[in-house]
Enzyme design. Structure first.
Site: not given
Length: 285
Positions: A67, A15, A71
């Site tokens: 993401t 998102r 990471k």
């Protein structure tokens, strides 16, 4: 045009493009933010390609969010890394500097803290807190929770050794703040807590909540770092035992706000965007 993106695999669920586009609109910032699917094992090349393609089209690649599963890869390519990212041993945000260097940070933990304190209106200073899990999600939030002033934090994990390693890595920070930091097995957690944070994927996997209900004080805040259906099981358990349940959507928006401010020098209205996002999710958009 300044370009930003989120890099992951998978990444189509993210998102972040919507959140950052809304931040930019509300703050009057001109930028473009997209998703980029990066092949496993090719994160460094993915970053290089993003920067190269931007330059070829007369744009500037200014930063990216990171993401799963990159990471740890992101931390390896940075020339400058924040203290909280070093403690977390993981990075979720890169800023590409004018001199070509890369600055790395982890905004997950401060995003969680801001959501709890600002949006849920629950003070963390002086609280006793249980952190369930000792993986990457827990590592990303433990340092900022100590910085927020929690007086006692218990890290509980199925494998106690992993919880102990996370506690030991943060021992100096806990000492600096005068906080008690402990590691326990999930079924041996002593006492009860003002705030309980689920940093495991138990809800997503459909597993039972991995700790006893006795860890919840009356009206405790119980936060699952997942959001939507993935957090439903933990929240239902918490509310059935007298706690206030909260998902990780606020953390998602607040960590994005931290990245946006680091990139643009402008603080976006995170609470407004969070309210809008909750409303859109409620009607299934």
């Amino acid at each position: 045009m300044d370009l930003y993106c989120v890099m992951g695999n998978p990444v189509e669920h993210s998102r972040s493009p919507h959140i950052h586009a809304r931040f930019a609109e509300l703050c009057g910032q001109q930028l473009e933010y997209t998703r980029r699917l990066v092949p496993i094992g090719a994160f460094a090349e993915g970053v290089a390609s993003f920067r190269r393609e931007a330059a070829e089209h007369g744009n500037i690649a200014s930063g990216c969010n990171v993401t799963v599963p990159f990471k740890f890869d992101a931390a390896a390519i940075a020339q400058h890394t924040s203290e909280r990212a070093l403690l977390a041993q993981a990075v979720n945000m890169l800023r590409f500097e004018a001199d070509g260097s890369i600055h790395a940070d982890n905004t997950d933990g401060i995003g969680l803290v801001n959501d709890i304190v600002r949006n849920a209106a629950v003070p963390l200073a002086g609280c006793e807190l249980l952190l369930i899990g000792a993986g990457g999600a827990a590592a990303g939030v433990l340092g900022p929770l100590l910085d927020a002033g929690a007086s006692r934090i218990v890290v509980a994990n199925r494998t106690v050794g992993k919880a102990m390693a996370l506690v030991q890595r943060h021992a100096a920070l806990a000492l600096r703040h005068g906080a008690t930091l402990e590691a326990w097995a999930l079924d041996e957690v002593p006492g009860n807590f003002d705030v309980v944070i689920n940093a495991t994927a138990s809800s997503l996997a459909g597993d039972a909540v991995p700790v006893r209900a006795q860890v919840l004080r009356p009206d405790a805040l119980a936060v699952d770092l997942m959001y939507g259906p993935a957090a439903a099981g933990f929240i239902a358990w918490a509310e059935a035992h007298g706690a206030v349940g909260r998902d990780g959507l606020g953390m998602l928006v607040e960590q994005a706000a931290e990245a946006f401010e680091a990139w643009r020098g402008v603080r976006p209205p995170a609470a407004q965007v969070l309210a809008e996002l909750r409303a859109s999710l409620a009607v299934g958009q």
